[in-house]
Design a protein around this motif. Sequence first.
Motif, mmCIF file in Angstrom:
data_model
loop_
_atom_site.group_PDB
_atom_site.id
_atom_site.type_symbol
_atom_site.label_atom_id
_atom_site.label_comp_id
_atom_site.label_asym_id
_atom_site.label_seq_id
_atom_site.Cartn_x
_atom_site.Cartn_y
_atom_site.Cartn_z
ATOM 1 N N LYS A 109 -6.922 8.725 -2.880
ATOM 2 C CA LYS A 109 -6.911 8.687 -1.406
ATOM 3 C C LYS A 109 -8.288 8.934 -0.798
ATOM 4 O O LYS A 109 -8.443 8.871 0.420
ATOM 5 N N ALA A 117 -9.196 -2.046 -3.110
ATOM 6 C CA ALA A 117 -8.140 -2.724 -3.856
ATOM 7 C C ALA A 117 -6.920 -2.886 -2.956
ATOM 8 O O ALA A 117 -6.310 -3.959 -2.896
ATOM 9 N N ASP A 118 -6.570 -1.818 -2.242
ATOM 10 C CA ASP A 118 -5.418 -1.866 -1.352
ATOM 11 C C ASP A 118 -5.642 -2.860 -0.222
ATOM 12 O O ASP A 118 -4.805 -3.692 0.088
ATOM 13 N N LYS A 119 -6.825 -2.767 0.361
ATOM 14 C CA LYS A 119 -7.131 -3.585 1.504
ATOM 15 C C LYS A 119 -7.156 -5.074 1.178
ATOM 16 O O LYS A 119 -6.665 -5.914 1.930
ATOM 17 N N LEU A 120 -7.760 -5.385 0.024
ATOM 18 C CA LEU A 120 -7.892 -6.798 -0.339
ATOM 19 C C LEU A 120 -6.627 -7.343 -0.992
ATOM 20 O O LEU A 120 -6.561 -8.499 -1.361
ATOM 21 N N GLY A 121 -5.634 -6.484 -1.146
ATOM 22 C CA GLY A 121 -4.388 -6.944 -1.732
ATOM 23 C C GLY A 121 -4.465 -7.189 -3.228
ATOM 24 O O GLY A 121 -3.811 -8.074 -3.757
ATOM 25 N N ASP A 123 -2.955 -6.421 -5.945
ATOM 26 C CA ASP A 123 -1.748 -5.687 -6.293
ATOM 27 C C ASP A 123 -1.576 -5.497 -7.796
ATOM 28 O O ASP A 123 -0.714 -4.766 -8.246
ATOM 29 N N PRO C 149 2.408 -1.856 -6.184
ATOM 30 C CA PRO C 149 1.755 -0.685 -6.761
ATOM 31 C C PRO C 149 2.011 0.572 -5.944
ATOM 32 O O PRO C 149 2.495 0.500 -4.815
ATOM 33 N N MET C 173 0.488 -8.795 0.029
ATOM 34 C CA MET C 173 0.184 -7.380 -0.185
ATOM 35 C C MET C 173 -1.150 -6.942 0.412
ATOM 36 O O MET C 173 -1.529 -5.782 0.312
ATOM 37 N N ASN C 175 -3.805 -5.412 2.620
ATOM 38 C CA ASN C 175 -3.719 -4.257 3.528
ATOM 39 C C ASN C 175 -2.412 -3.470 3.384
ATOM 40 O O ASN C 175 -2.067 -2.684 4.252
ATOM 41 N N SER C 177 -0.869 -2.889 -0.123
ATOM 42 C CA SER C 177 -0.705 -2.292 -1.442
ATOM 43 C C SER C 177 -1.295 -0.881 -1.431
ATOM 44 O O SER C 177 -2.148 -0.548 -0.620
ATOM 45 N N LYS C 178 -0.814 -0.020 -2.291
ATOM 46 C CA LYS C 178 -1.178 1.389 -2.218
ATOM 47 C C LYS C 178 -1.209 1.979 -3.616
ATOM 48 O O LYS C 178 -0.178 2.377 -4.130
#
Lengths: 234, 163, 180, 565
Positions: A109, A117-121, A123, C149, C173, C175, C177-178
């Motif tokens: 976090k 990684a989260d932002k660009l998707g 997954d 994820p 996914m 913005n 995915s987490k």
Amino acid sequence: MTTKTVSLKIDGHDISVQEGTSILEAAIENGIDIPHLCFLEGLTKTGACRLCLVELKGQAKLFASCSTPVSDGMEVITDSVKLKEYRKKTIQLLLSERTHVCSVCVANKNCELQALADKLGVDHVAYEREWTGEKVDSSHPFLVIDRNRCILCTRCVRVCDEVEGVHALDLKLRGKDSQIIVDFDDSWANSTSCTSCRKCAKVCPVGAIYVEGEPLSQTKDRNIANFVLSRRKK
Amino acid sequence: MLKEDNRKLMLEKAIKDHQYQASALLEILHKAQELYGYLNREILSFVASSLKLPPSHVYGVAAFYNYFRLKQPGEHVVTTCMGTACYVKGAEDIISAVEKEFNVKRGDSTADGKLSIFTTRCIGACAMAPSIVIDDEVVGKATKEIVIEKIKLLLGGKKTETS
Amino acid sequence: MPSNSKPKLATLWLSGCSGCHMSLLDNDEALLDLAKNIQLVYGPLVDTKAFPENVDITLIEGAVANYEQAAFLKEVRKHSKILIALGDCAVTGNVPALRNTIKDSANAVLQRAFVENSDKQPLIPTDVPKLLRKVYPLHEVVKVDHYIPGCPPPAGNIAYVLTELLAGKIPIMENKSKYG
Amino acid sequence: MSSKRLNFCWGVKKLKPADIIHLAETELDAHRSYKYRINVCCSSGCIPFGALKVLKAFEEAVKEFGVQKECKVARTGCIGTCSVGPAVMVEPGDYLYQSVTPEKARQIVRDHVVLGLPVKEMLYGNKAYFEKQHRLVMKNAGKIDPYRIEDYIAAGGYSALVKCLLRMSPKEVIDEVWLSGLRGRGGAGFKTGQKWTFVARAHRSPKYIVANLDEGDPGVFANRTLAEADPHAIIEGMLIAAYATEANKGYIYIRAEYPLAVETLKKALDRARAMNLVGQNILETNFSFDIELRLGAGAFVAGEETAILASVEGNRANPRPRPPYPAASGLWKSPTLIDNVETLANIPQIISHGGLWFSKIGSPTCTGTKCFSLTGKVKNPGLIEIPMGITLREVIFDIGGGPPDNKKFKAVLVGGPSGGCLPETMLDLPIDYESLTKAGAIMGSGGIVVIDEDSCMVDTAKFFIDFCVDESCGKCTPCRVGLHKIQETYTRIMDGEGKPEDLDFLRSISSYIQDASLCGLGQTAPNPVLTTLRYFGKEYNEHIVDKKCVAGKCSFKHQVKEDEL
């Protein structure tokens, strides 16, 4: 010294910035987001991570926006389909290179790699992951380096050299074997040059260098290099 | 601390000849390796303090370039050229055979420290490929039989004929 | 809608902590809407013995750590139209895969668990399924269609993916995915 | 001996331009006093075969037969026929003897020099090897003693420098280079005249010149041969470049793996300095330029133009992004000209004969010649120099004689580890920058490696990827991690675990690495992957679907993963 203003277009927006500004800095100034990792305001631009690549109209090559200066009439494209795909590939390669397990990472976090990684998707990681088992060096009284999480952005090396002025850190070997070292590849506790200023931990984008027992949200300081350098006597 | 001997004097002279320039680091490391055979911590430390360079920088440079050895090599050194021409002509077979025969992996030394095996990227003797360097002798158009025979002679204490 | 014409959903629990299933349940009242549109045919939440045929969507939690799981996963793939990796263990290997960083980990973990840390009768049991040399995320074993994820994945993301799929759309996914 | 006398004369006093011309004449007179000249190739290719012993044998034989006055024995650089060394050339008439031994040396002196009867059975019979070549850069190679600056001067050396210093302005020198159409021989093919103009226009001092002799491509030894055979051509080229761009200091960056070339250059520099050709107030003019040698240490990436700068400065050879280009900000942030040594060695002749003369050699878009090391499965490997624009077929079959032992030609690797593998159907391609790039290969620094049916193309591509993985500096993500992923995929395919989708993966990650990498190493590293996929796709399919390798190179030993999953 008077500085010239340069006008250019980024993703169709007309902007003007001071001559000598890099494309990435111009974008940040104008609230346009270009993903980046190795770039940190104040430090030398290395163009290493290749996340901030952009297209320039009329040029076949891609340019690292962090290190390419703006010029008059330049038309920059930051979010083409190709660039998005390439950024996802870069993130996946970084995630696959070493042992990146967010759930047990001190930087969970508070990690720039994770956030991107989260932002660009991103997954999942299409490439087989390497599970490196480098020993964690926690010999220093409070600084810890876990090379399994290092993405070789060299922010720590640069901040140590350019801001603290000590150059206690550098890289050894090369290619995929590259590692951050302290002095003569010593354990951190035996370093004669490290001043324990913890700037390396402040700028580490991931959880590779951190202060033991301190939450990373507290340690991290993206502005440190800029803060120190802008106040240093010229 | 580096032992006070002739080698140190010569290294000091080389550093002085280069006017203590930081940019001559590679030259100095070459000289040090020529004198000592490899670069250990004491040598690197001496070079770092002489040129007034950060230790991590000196170590980083020494560890970047393949030519510099950070570990002591064996008494005899066999280097196989792995350039394209040599590879196409079977250099891999030769080095594998040597590894098997003397029970040593490339980049390493035998348990008794008598023999080290290295590979290198092209020594430029491509027209005589495959080429193997045994100590200071270049063996052109090598075969595994010839190479193993020559190494055996070396380890047996007898000198091979050098050209 | 008569229940037998509703899309069939299965869930699977491999090497993981069950947190992903908990997260699925964390959808609270949204579950009721979901339940209206699907029939749950297999998983830790239902009492079916064998994996049924012609499953529309299978959510899988956990990494692949032993031979039994690998074989089962391959069977499941055959009978699932859409297969979703649920949570970091299924997507990346996550905590179970941390053993990949040590040498000969299959033996080493058994040794640590049953021999080194045992006060009495140090013995590796024979009825533990044989461990794979390495722990794998799902997509290194079978083809995976979608990934959610997260450790655990946010309840909302699970609901989002399922809703989109049930509506015949492809979930995006970006913005969303987490990890971690 | 005359040379000793000359050394004595010129050693003490500072040379002036006119002295160079005078020295050339005196030296030529000395040469003319000999009826025969025996050139013994003592380059890295011939020494391992006993060239130094042969040289000694010739010297002794000449004494034994009492012909010292009419026969000069000279130690020279590469004659070009490296596969039949030691090679010896007897002038006049350019009689080339192959595989000479000390015994044969005595026979050559007795028959050829004393009796005037060339020893026919020892002559190199292959005329075709030289017919299609055009020796321009290598014109002195094998003819002059690289240790004697006087030999070089007698062959017209340093007269171009004199011409520049006395009669040409820096701008006129650059104009001449523009006119010649010369393009960088290091691989990228950038117009040399343009590069020089950039540096000349940078009004900042000091300015530097770096001569790139970091010939890291495996299978390439053209630059080494040049340095061993004619070091002064490089030095003179650098001096002229310095004069034209008003540079102050030069570095020759050379691989440490080339001890003989290092030695030769060192001696050449010492002599040139002693004779007032390098250093302060060269030939008593206002022009000053010093040259230092810098040794590489085994890093292929150091050949890249920004990495070489880092290395000369004593750092890890990490490339940096461009702009700024070295012409604006190079060594220690000063304007820096970086040229390959082969490029520089062309310069003296361009100045002597004119740019127009040079532009008529080779093909219109690609003027001049190019040195190649021709190796691998050909009958006549060696160092060749060809006019630009002749075809690969002419090089491989006419000059090289094709594969030996009646084996079938399979592919040719052009341009080193990041070049491309081209099949039989592409052999009529003319050798120039554009044609090679279009075909997926590159000119590189001049390597042509021929592969016959005994080699597997999948294995060959893997060999190059292995090389690039080892040589990647590790700075940028695509090259550091991406190439490693390609390497892993190859290992799987060769172990029999390949999947049909691997081919798409290789294609897509290759184009990503090409586009996204920081420097030339990463940008070109996928070339062998893409060209083998393009021209030898059938072999990949055989490996993946049929688990078969026609050349019998791949083991197909399944890895554990396949067994357990």
